[in-house]
Design a protein around this motif. Structure first.
Motif, PDB file in Angstrom:
ATOM      1  N   TYR A  32       0.842  -1.203   0.000  1.00  0.00           N
ATOM      2  CA  TYR A  32       0.000   0.000   0.000  1.00  0.00           C
ATOM      3  C   TYR A  32       0.877   1.254   0.000  1.00  0.00           C
ATOM      4  O   TYR A  32       0.633   2.180  -0.780  1.00  0.00           O
ATOM      5  N   ALA A  33       1.872   1.313   0.862  1.00  0.00           N
ATOM      6  CA  ALA A  33       2.719   2.508   0.960  1.00  0.00           C
ATOM      7  C   ALA A  33       3.422   2.795  -0.374  1.00  0.00           C
ATOM      8  O   ALA A  33       3.500   3.949  -0.806  1.00  0.00           O
ATOM      9  N   GLU A  34       3.908   1.741  -1.020  1.00  0.00           N
ATOM     10  CA  GLU A  34       4.564   1.924  -2.320  1.00  0.00           C
ATOM     11  C   GLU A  34       3.573   2.430  -3.362  1.00  0.00           C
ATOM     12  O   GLU A  34       3.866   3.348  -4.128  1.00  0.00           O
ATOM     13  N   GLU A  35       2.396   1.834  -3.390  1.00  0.00           N
ATOM     14  CA  GLU A  35       1.392   2.237  -4.376  1.00  0.00           C
ATOM     15  C   GLU A  35       0.865   3.636  -4.082  1.00  0.00           C
ATOM     16  O   GLU A  35       0.592   4.406  -4.996  1.00  0.00           O
ATOM     17  N   ALA A  36       0.735   3.980  -2.803  1.00  0.00           N
ATOM     18  CA  ALA A  36       0.276   5.319  -2.434  1.00  0.00           C
ATOM     19  C   ALA A  36       1.231   6.380  -2.969  1.00  0.00           C
ATOM     20  O   ALA A  36       0.796   7.416  -3.488  1.00  0.00           O
ATOM     21  N   GLU A  37       2.526   6.139  -2.865  1.00  0.00           N
ATOM     22  CA  GLU A  37       3.506   7.100  -3.394  1.00  0.00           C
ATOM     23  C   GLU A  37       3.368   7.238  -4.905  1.00  0.00           C
ATOM     24  O   GLU A  37       3.416   8.348  -5.445  1.00  0.00           O
ATOM     25  N   ALA A  38       3.198   6.124  -5.589  1.00  0.00           N
ATOM     26  CA  ALA A  38       3.018   6.169  -7.047  1.00  0.00           C
ATOM     27  C   ALA A  38       1.739   6.935  -7.410  1.00  0.00           C
ATOM     28  O   ALA A  38       1.734   7.743  -8.342  1.00  0.00           O
ATOM     29  N   LEU A  39       0.660   6.690  -6.666  1.00  0.00           N
ATOM     30  CA  LEU A  39      -0.605   7.371  -6.938  1.00  0.00           C
ATOM     31  C   LEU A  39      -0.494   8.871  -6.684  1.00  0.00           C
ATOM     32  O   LEU A  39      -1.062   9.670  -7.434  1.00  0.00           O
ATOM     33  N   LYS A  40       0.229   9.251  -5.662  1.00  0.00           N
ATOM     34  CA  LYS A  40       0.430  10.681  -5.391  1.00  0.00           C
ATOM     35  C   LYS A  40       1.104  11.341  -6.582  1.00  0.00           C
ATOM     36  O   LYS A  40       0.768  12.460  -6.962  1.00  0.00           O
ATOM     37  N   GLY A  41       2.071  10.657  -7.185  1.00  0.00           N
ATOM     38  CA  GLY A  41       2.734  11.200  -8.359  1.00  0.00           C
ATOM     39  C   GLY A  41       1.814  11.282  -9.569  1.00  0.00           C
ATOM     40  O   GLY A  41       1.863  12.250 -10.327  1.00  0.00           O
ATOM     41  N   LEU A  42       0.966  10.277  -9.739  1.00  0.00           N
ATOM     42  CA  LEU A  42       0.045  10.273 -10.877  1.00  0.00           C
ATOM     43  C   LEU A  42      -1.041  11.334 -10.755  1.00  0.00           C
ATOM     44  O   LEU A  42      -1.497  11.891 -11.755  1.00  0.00           O
ATOM     45  N   LEU A  43      -1.477  11.601  -9.523  1.00  0.00           N
ATOM     46  CA  LEU A  43      -2.644  12.458  -9.298  1.00  0.00           C
ATOM     47  C   LEU A  43      -2.306  13.724  -8.516  1.00  0.00           C
ATOM     48  O   LEU A  43      -3.168  14.272  -7.829  1.00  0.00           O
ATOM     49  N   VAL A  67      -5.480  -5.436  -1.723  1.00  0.00           N
ATOM     50  CA  VAL A  67      -5.258  -4.204  -0.977  1.00  0.00           C
ATOM     51  C   VAL A  67      -6.174  -3.132  -1.557  1.00  0.00           C
ATOM     52  O   VAL A  67      -6.027  -2.736  -2.713  1.00  0.00           O
ATOM     53  N   ASP A  68      -7.144  -2.688  -0.756  1.00  0.00           N
ATOM     54  CA  ASP A  68      -8.101  -1.669  -1.184  1.00  0.00           C
ATOM     55  C   ASP A  68      -7.564  -0.290  -0.824  1.00  0.00           C
ATOM     56  O   ASP A  68      -7.131  -0.060   0.311  1.00  0.00           O
ATOM     57  N   ILE A  69      -7.636   0.610  -1.791  1.00  0.00           N
ATOM     58  CA  ILE A  69      -7.151   1.976  -1.610  1.00  0.00           C
ATOM     59  C   ILE A  69      -8.287   2.930  -1.956  1.00  0.00           C
ATOM     60  O   ILE A  69      -8.888   2.820  -3.019  1.00  0.00           O
ATOM     61  N   LEU A  70      -8.569   3.863  -1.056  1.00  0.00           N
ATOM     62  CA  LEU A  70      -9.588   4.873  -1.294  1.00  0.00           C
ATOM     63  C   LEU A  70      -8.895   6.189  -1.623  1.00  0.00           C
ATOM     64  O   LEU A  70      -8.053   6.657  -0.857  1.00  0.00           O
ATOM     65  N   LEU A  71      -9.254   6.765  -2.759  1.00  0.00           N
ATOM     66  CA  LEU A  71      -8.732   8.069  -3.160  1.00  0.00           C
ATOM     67  C   LEU A  71      -9.857   9.085  -3.075  1.00  0.00           C
ATOM     68  O   LEU A  71     -10.958   8.825  -3.552  1.00  0.00           O
ATOM     69  N   GLU A  72      -9.586  10.225  -2.480  1.00  0.00           N
ATOM     70  CA  GLU A  72     -10.538  11.331  -2.501  1.00  0.00           C
ATOM     71  C   GLU A  72      -9.947  12.392  -3.411  1.00  0.00           C
ATOM     72  O   GLU A  72      -8.825  12.855  -3.221  1.00  0.00           O
ATOM     73  N   ILE A  73     -10.734  12.748  -4.424  1.00  0.00           N
ATOM     74  CA  ILE A  73     -10.281  13.628  -5.491  1.00  0.00           C
ATOM     75  C   ILE A  73     -10.974  14.980  -5.365  1.00  0.00           C
ATOM     76  O   ILE A  73     -12.162  15.053  -5.012  1.00  0.00           O
ATOM     77  N   ALA A  74     -10.272  16.052  -5.707  1.00  0.00           N
ATOM     78  CA  ALA A  74     -10.829  17.404  -5.646  1.00  0.00           C
ATOM     79  C   ALA A  74     -12.061  17.525  -6.534  1.00  0.00           C
ATOM     80  O   ALA A  74     -12.116  16.926  -7.614  1.00  0.00           O
ATOM     81  N   ASP A  75     -13.048  18.283  -6.080  1.00  0.00           N
ATOM     82  CA  ASP A  75     -14.292  18.464  -6.827  1.00  0.00           C
ATOM     83  C   ASP A  75     -14.057  18.999  -8.235  1.00  0.00           C
ATOM     84  O   ASP A  75     -14.768  18.652  -9.162  1.00  0.00           O
ATOM     85  N   GLU A  76     -13.062  19.856  -8.385  1.00  0.00           N
ATOM     86  CA  GLU A  76     -12.834  20.483  -9.685  1.00  0.00           C
ATOM     87  C   GLU A  76     -12.061  19.589 -10.670  1.00  0.00           C
ATOM     88  O   GLU A  76     -11.893  19.931 -11.838  1.00  0.00           O
ATOM     89  N   ALA A  77     -11.613  18.443 -10.224  1.00  0.00           N
ATOM     90  CA  ALA A  77     -10.874  17.529 -11.104  1.00  0.00           C
ATOM     91  C   ALA A  77     -11.804  16.983 -12.182  1.00  0.00           C
ATOM     92  O   ALA A  77     -12.961  16.670 -11.919  1.00  0.00           O
ATOM     93  N   LEU A  78     -11.284  16.863 -13.375  1.00  0.00           N
ATOM     94  CA  LEU A  78     -12.065  16.305 -14.480  1.00  0.00           C
ATOM     95  C   LEU A  78     -11.956  14.781 -14.445  1.00  0.00           C
ATOM     96  O   LEU A  78     -10.846  14.242 -14.482  1.00  0.00           O
ATOM     97  N   VAL A  82      -8.534  12.146 -14.496  1.00  0.00           N
ATOM     98  CA  VAL A  82      -8.186  11.230 -13.408  1.00  0.00           C
ATOM     99  C   VAL A  82      -8.096   9.806 -13.950  1.00  0.00           C
ATOM    100  O   VAL A  82      -7.123   9.085 -13.684  1.00  0.00           O
ATOM    101  N   ARG A  83      -9.090   9.389 -14.735  1.00  0.00           N
ATOM    102  CA  ARG A  83      -9.083   8.041 -15.309  1.00  0.00           C
ATOM    103  C   ARG A  83      -7.849   7.836 -16.186  1.00  0.00           C
ATOM    104  O   ARG A  83      -7.164   6.822 -16.066  1.00  0.00           O
ATOM    105  N   ARG A  84      -7.538   8.791 -17.054  1.00  0.00           N
ATOM    106  CA  ARG A  84      -6.365   8.661 -17.929  1.00  0.00           C
ATOM    107  C   ARG A  84      -5.075   8.549 -17.123  1.00  0.00           C
ATOM    108  O   ARG A  84      -4.199   7.748 -17.441  1.00  0.00           O
ATOM    109  N   ALA A  85      -4.948   9.355 -16.067  1.00  0.00           N
ATOM    110  CA  ALA A  85      -3.736   9.322 -15.236  1.00  0.00           C
ATOM    111  C   ALA A  85      -3.583   7.961 -14.566  1.00  0.00           C
ATOM    112  O   ALA A  85      -2.490   7.392 -14.533  1.00  0.00           O
TER     113      ALA A  85
END
Length: 110
Positions: A32-43, A67-78, A82-85
């Motif tokens: 999870y920690a490794e994937e979280a870092e990668a996701l932070k870079g993508l998003l 491993v389930d990961i919940l992402l909360e995305i900004a309201d203004e994000a398209l 997000v899907r493409r990233a």
């Protein structure tokens, strides 16, 4: 079966990916920690919060080894951005809906 995962029914997905329970694996929070870092870079343009959720987040608990990961995305994000990233980062879109709010279910590693 030669269709994208996003086009399969739940019954078809359960046949491909049956639920199996495993003893707790200390590698789950590491993954999870490794994937979280990668996701932070993508998003980095839209990520508000990221959390390890579900049974693999509870030390010692028998769980399905997903491993389930919940992402909360900004309201203004398209949503399309997000899907493409996420898809560029190796994630597969499983389902997308816009009922009361936008929701995107994705998986990685199957």
């Amino acid at each position: 079966m030669n269709r994208p995962l996003s086009e399969l029914t739940l019954e078809e997905l359960w046949q491909l990916f049956p639920i199996v329970l495993s003893e707790y694996d200390p590698a789950w929070p590491v993954w999870y920690a490794e994937e979280a870092e990668a996701l932070k870079g993508l998003l980095d343009f839209s990520l508000l919060r990221i959390r390890h959720i579900g049974s693999t987040s509870v030390p010692g608990l028998v769980a399905k080894p997903t491993v389930d990961i919940l992402l909360e995305i900004a309201d203004e994000a398209l949503p399309a951005e997000v899907r493409r990233a996420l898809e560029a980062g190796g994630w597969t879109t499983m389902a997308e809906a816009n009922v009361r709010e936008w929701r995107l279910d994705m998986c990685k590693g199957y």
